[in-house]
Design a protein around this motif. Structure first.
Motif, short mmCIF file in Angstrom:
data_model
loop_
_atom_site.label_atom_id
_atom_site.label_comp_id
_atom_site.label_asym_id
_atom_site.label_seq_id
_atom_site.Cartn_x
_atom_site.Cartn_y
_atom_site.Cartn_z
N LYS A 16 0.82 -1.21 0.00
CA LYS A 16 0.00 0.00 0.00
C LYS A 16 0.86 1.27 0.00
N PHE A 17 2.11 1.15 0.40
CA PHE A 17 2.97 2.33 0.54
C PHE A 17 3.99 2.47 -0.58
N SER A 18 3.81 1.73 -1.63
CA SER A 18 4.70 1.84 -2.79
C SER A 18 4.43 3.16 -3.50
N GLU A 19 5.49 3.86 -3.88
CA GLU A 19 5.35 5.15 -4.56
C GLU A 19 4.55 5.01 -5.85
N LYS A 20 4.87 4.02 -6.64
CA LYS A 20 4.12 3.67 -7.85
C LYS A 20 3.71 2.21 -7.67
N PRO A 21 2.42 1.92 -7.82
CA PRO A 21 1.99 0.53 -7.58
C PRO A 21 2.78 -0.48 -8.40
N GLN A 22 3.51 -1.33 -7.71
CA GLN A 22 4.27 -2.40 -8.33
C GLN A 22 3.97 -3.70 -7.59
N THR A 23 4.00 -4.79 -8.33
CA THR A 23 3.79 -6.09 -7.70
C THR A 23 5.10 -6.86 -7.67
N ASP A 24 5.12 -7.85 -6.80
CA ASP A 24 6.26 -8.77 -6.72
C ASP A 24 5.69 -10.16 -6.49
N GLU A 25 6.41 -11.18 -6.93
CA GLU A 25 5.95 -12.57 -6.84
C GLU A 25 6.36 -13.21 -5.52
N ILE A 52 7.81 -16.14 5.86
CA ILE A 52 8.16 -14.79 6.31
C ILE A 52 9.63 -14.54 5.99
N GLY A 53 10.04 -13.30 6.14
CA GLY A 53 11.40 -12.91 5.77
C GLY A 53 11.43 -12.44 4.34
N LYS A 54 12.52 -12.71 3.65
CA LYS A 54 12.67 -12.31 2.24
C LYS A 54 12.05 -13.40 1.37
N THR A 55 10.75 -13.32 1.20
CA THR A 55 10.03 -14.35 0.45
C THR A 55 9.46 -13.84 -0.87
N MET A 56 9.89 -12.70 -1.33
CA MET A 56 9.45 -12.20 -2.62
C MET A 56 10.57 -12.37 -3.63
N LYS A 57 10.21 -12.46 -4.90
CA LYS A 57 11.19 -12.72 -5.95
C LYS A 57 12.23 -11.59 -6.04
N LYS A 58 11.76 -10.33 -6.11
CA LYS A 58 12.68 -9.19 -6.21
C LYS A 58 12.92 -8.54 -4.85
N ASN A 59 12.09 -8.86 -3.86
CA ASN A 59 12.15 -8.28 -2.52
C ASN A 59 12.09 -6.75 -2.55
N THR A 60 11.26 -6.22 -3.45
CA THR A 60 11.03 -4.77 -3.48
C THR A 60 9.71 -4.47 -4.18
N PHE A 61 9.07 -3.41 -3.73
CA PHE A 61 7.87 -2.90 -4.39
C PHE A 61 8.16 -1.52 -4.97
N GLY A 62 9.42 -1.23 -5.24
CA GLY A 62 9.81 0.09 -5.75
C GLY A 62 10.21 1.00 -4.60
N CYS A 64 9.52 3.43 -1.38
CA CYS A 64 8.59 3.40 -0.25
C CYS A 64 8.27 4.82 0.22
N THR A 65 6.99 5.16 0.24
CA THR A 65 6.58 6.51 0.66
C THR A 65 6.80 6.74 2.16
N LEU A 66 7.03 5.68 2.92
CA LEU A 66 7.30 5.82 4.35
C LEU A 66 8.78 6.03 4.65
N GLN A 67 9.61 6.10 3.59
CA GLN A 67 11.05 6.30 3.77
C GLN A 67 11.53 7.49 2.92
N PRO A 68 11.06 8.69 3.25
CA PRO A 68 11.49 9.86 2.47
C PRO A 68 12.95 10.22 2.76
N SER A 69 13.59 10.78 1.76
CA SER A 69 14.95 11.30 1.93
C SER A 69 15.07 12.57 1.10
N SER A 70 16.19 13.23 1.18
CA SER A 70 16.37 14.48 0.42
C SER A 70 16.39 14.23 -1.10
N ASN A 71 16.67 13.01 -1.51
CA ASN A 71 16.70 12.65 -2.93
C ASN A 71 15.46 11.89 -3.37
N GLY A 72 14.39 11.95 -2.60
CA GLY A 72 13.18 11.20 -2.91
C GLY A 72 13.03 10.02 -1.98
#
Length: 159
Positions: A16-25, A52-62, A64-72
């Motif tokens: 739900k917090f992905s900047e651009k909706p992306q899916t992972d397997e 549980i843990g790292k159980t996704m293929k790419k382990n990323t959804f792009g 994260c809007t909950l992790q802002p930084s000065s570079n986005g």
């Protein structure tokens, strides 16, 4: 049980917090004995709440809007901490309960239920056993299909 498919390897999830909706397997790592939607019993293990843990293929959804930084927003690093909404009435040999398409996952950054299932991963496929079936009975079940000529190329579905 309500109309709800089991999750299997390859199920698509989204945060739900992905900047651009992306899916992972989803990759099933917690068990390798129980399969669904898999005639050979080797490609589609059933997912459980123990995945549980790292159980996704790419382990990323792009990003994260909950992790802002000065570079986005910083990139998501998916680590499943828990699952909710699993099927309580069946426990597999690994002690896990079967995940359903209504199940949700949580991660350390997004909290509980931030990851939803977009597709359960199962696909319909016709078993080879239909070739041995009685055409009259098949016609009663599927009245629009002529099963008297099972070698007819028009009945074949190309992948």
């Amino acid at each position: 049980m309500e109309k709800n498919h089991y999750l299997i390897q390859g199920a698509l999830c989204q945060c739900k917090f992905s900047e651009k909706p992306q899916t992972d397997e989803l990759q099933v790592k917690a068990q390798s004995k129980h399969f669904a939607n898999d005639l050979q019993g080797k490609d589609k293990p059933i997912a459980t709440d123990k995945d549980i843990g790292k159980t996704m293929k790419k382990n990323t959804f792009g990003n994260c809007t909950l992790q802002p930084s000065s570079n986005g927003n910083l990139p998501c690093q998916t680590v499943i901490t828990q699952w909710t909404g699993f099927y309580e009435k069946t426990v597999l040999s690994n002690g896990g309960k079967i995940l359903l398409e209504s199940s949700m996952a949580g991660c350390a950054i997004g909290g509980p239920n931030c990851i939803v299932v977009k597709d359960h991963g199962q696909t319909p496929e016709m078993a080879e056993q239909i070739e041995d079936s009685n055409p009259e009975i098949l016609h009663e079940i599927f009245p629009c299909v002529d099963f008297y000529d099972l070698n007819n190329k028009s009945l074949m579905i190309e992948n």
